[in-house]
Design an enzyme around this catalytic site. Structure first.
Site, PDB file in Angstrom:
ATOM      1  N   SER A  91      79.811 -11.299  69.292  1.00  0.00           N
ATOM      2  CA  SER A  91      78.733 -11.346  68.103  1.00  0.00           C
ATOM      3  C   SER A  91      78.088 -10.421  66.494  1.00  0.00           C
ATOM      4  O   SER A  91      79.483 -10.879  65.812  1.00  0.00           O
ATOM      5  CB  SER A  91      77.495 -10.539  69.307  1.00  0.00           C
ATOM      6  OG  SER A  91      76.444 -10.867  68.703  1.00  0.00           O
ATOM      7  N   ASP A 228      74.206 -13.773  62.379  1.00  0.00           N
ATOM      8  CA  ASP A 228      75.401 -12.768  63.198  1.00  0.00           C
ATOM      9  C   ASP A 228      76.415 -13.940  62.966  1.00  0.00           C
ATOM     10  O   ASP A 228      76.208 -15.160  62.990  1.00  0.00           O
ATOM     11  CB  ASP A 228      75.123 -11.792  64.207  1.00  0.00           C
ATOM     12  CG  ASP A 228      74.703 -13.472  65.017  1.00  0.00           C
ATOM     13  OD1 ASP A 228      74.144 -14.041  65.284  1.00  0.00           O
ATOM     14  OD2 ASP A 228      75.371 -12.028  66.200  1.00  0.00           O
ATOM     15  N   ASP A 230      78.336 -15.015  65.710  1.00  0.00           N
ATOM     16  CA  ASP A 230      78.086 -15.944  66.871  1.00  0.00           C
ATOM     17  C   ASP A 230      77.202 -16.741  66.731  1.00  0.00           C
ATOM     18  O   ASP A 230      76.685 -17.336  67.715  1.00  0.00           O
ATOM     19  CB  ASP A 230      78.640 -15.527  68.410  1.00  0.00           C
ATOM     20  CG  ASP A 230      77.648 -14.852  68.242  1.00  0.00           C
ATOM     21  OD1 ASP A 230      76.898 -14.511  67.788  1.00  0.00           O
ATOM     22  OD2 ASP A 230      76.991 -14.877  70.090  1.00  0.00           O
ATOM     23  N   ASP A 232      73.778 -16.353  67.885  1.00  0.00           N
ATOM     24  CA  ASP A 232      72.383 -16.011  68.347  1.00  0.00           C
ATOM     25  C   ASP A 232      71.325 -15.160  68.224  1.00  0.00           C
ATOM     26  O   ASP A 232      70.462 -15.112  68.681  1.00  0.00           O
ATOM     27  CB  ASP A 232      73.396 -15.175  69.855  1.00  0.00           C
ATOM     28  CG  ASP A 232      73.490 -13.618  69.425  1.00  0.00           C
ATOM     29  OD1 ASP A 232      74.199 -13.438  68.536  1.00  0.00           O
ATOM     30  OD2 ASP A 232      73.961 -13.238  70.859  1.00  0.00           O
TER      31      ASP A 232
END
Length: 435
Positions: A91, A228, A230, A232
């Protein structure tokens, strides 16, 4: 082994191909079909290969979505009629880290019992390996296109604004796809996927988004979006170049998502500004433990229309129980198309918040003493996550760090002098518990 955000840590130390293989075998023990995907970190390729090998050894078919945003992976579990999903990602962590996060068909992350079951299988090296003719297949699936379609269908943008999207060298390119389909004029920053994150650190903080804010302020864009690694998480810059705080963004998104009589889920450290802004519309806040997993648990309940964390995780339960950064981007664009975010943000009162941390090697014992004292002395106390005291005109939270020998102090009130007084009161409670 698992934290609330899955497995995360340094590659070659905590996170290895051997671990990924073991997790694949563990997940494969009771699944027939699993979706896997990864963020751009170079280590993600070998970790995904190892994970897929463990799944296939167990007779589980693997739907490989390749480089993809974490919400794309989570949504694809349902789309592919799979039993689980696995994101190989750390992440917003730095490049030297990687990790593994597991998803249910609802789009919700594995909860504590499911995480513990997988952890136990890994610890005991449990596996159900198949013979040569019983191995699972591995097929490539394009879920990005379907995710983009879902994003476009989720919003109504009649007057598309100009947007700058800072992808952060991550996996969030699906946001650009969707916004272009919606008719937005899109300019990108750091759009080339690169797990070393050369453009900026992966976490889209105000400091890390200075280039985005400057570009929006000096150009013709109506807003800026930042993800960010990834995707999410989503943070936003208003048209005047102001980076909106997480609490203000939460207030805006929640106000648009919820209606009179409904609830919005937010963690215990969320500002009173969110409560006050939503109260004007007859919406109340139900508080959760810190962590998007706990927010997702709450938004799955009836009457909860939206959930969010000021860190940038936003959940619309009618779409998915995974924090969907690209969906948040589209929702913010929808709001901006109707009325400038600068004007909307100006209607959210902001209050002074005081924060500090105190080092202690006995944080568990200290927090037990805090809990006992506060429960005796105050009328409105929550021990959901740490100890939170509601004073009516303010609140304070004492909460042990999950990773460091610290107890964190947070205090808020509606005016600076009262915030200082509440903070001093919280510090006094903590000092007494450390004696």
């Amino acid at each position: 082994m698992f934290g609330t955000s899955g497995i995360r840590g340094p590659v070659g130390e905590k996170v290895t191909a051997a671990l990924a293989l073991s997790v694949g075998r563990a997940v494969g023990m009771d699944t027939e079909r699993v979706v896997v995907g990864r963020d751009p970190r170079e280590s993600g390729e070998l970790l995904t290969d190892a994970l897929a090998a463990g799944l296939r050894e167990s007779g589980t078919d693997v739907c490989d979505v390749g480089l993809a945003a974490t919400p794309t992976v989570a949504r694809a579990v349902g789309w592919e009629d799979a039993d689980a999903g696995v994101s190989v990602t750390a992440s917003h962590n730095p490049p030297q880290d990687n990790g593994i996060k597991l998803w249910q068909p609802t789009g919700q992350a594995f909860d504590a019992p499911l995480r513990e079951e997988i952890s136990e299988r890994v610890r005991t090296e449990a596996a159900d390996l198949r013979a040569w003719d019983g191995l699972g297949d591995r097929t490539r699936v394009d879920a990005r296109e379907r995710h983009a379609d879902a994003l476009v269908d989720a919003v109504d943008v009649s007057d598309p604004p100009a947007v700058v999207v800072d992808v952060g060298n991550g996996a969030g390119g699906v946001t650009v796809d969707a916004l272009e389909r919606l008719g937005c004029a899109v300019e990108t920053l750091n759009a080339q996927p690169d797990g070393a994150f050369p453009g900026r650190p992966s976490e889209p903080t105000a400091e890390h988004c200075r280039s985005l804010a400057r570009l929006v302020a000096e150009g013709d864009a109506d807003l800026g979006i930042a993800h960010d690694g990834d995707a999410d998480r989503t943070r936003v810059v208003a048209g005047d170049g102001t980076y909106l705080s997480g609490d203000v963004t939460l207030a805006l998104l929640a106000r648009a998502a919820a209606s009179d009589g409904q609830q919005v889920a937010a963690p215990v450290d969320t500002s009173l500004a969110v409560d006050d802004h939503l109260a004007e519309a007859g919406v109340t806040v139900t508080r959760t433990r810190v962590g998007d997993v706990y927010v997702a648990d709450r938004v799955a309940e009836d009457g909860v229309a939206f959930g969010g964390e000021p860190s940038g995780a936003w959940i619309w339960p009618d779409a998915t129980l995974c924090p969907d950064g690209p969906l948040a981007a589209c929702k913010l664009v929808e709001l901006a198309s109707e009325r400038p975010l600068t004007d909307r943000a100006a209607e959210v009162d902001t209050y002074p918040i005081r924060r500090d941390s105190v080092e202690t090697d006995a944080k568990t014992a200290v927090m037990e003493r805090v809990r006992a004292r506060v429960t005796d002395e105050y009328a409105d106390v929550s021990t959901l996550d740490g100890v939170r005291v509601d004073l009516g005109d303010g609140w304070f939270l004492l909460r042990a760090s999950g990773t460091q020998p610290l107890v964190r102090i947070t205090a808020e009130a509606r005016d600076p002098a009262r915030a200082d007084a509440v903070f001093a009161e919280a510090r006094s409670v903590l000092s007494a518990a450390r004696e």
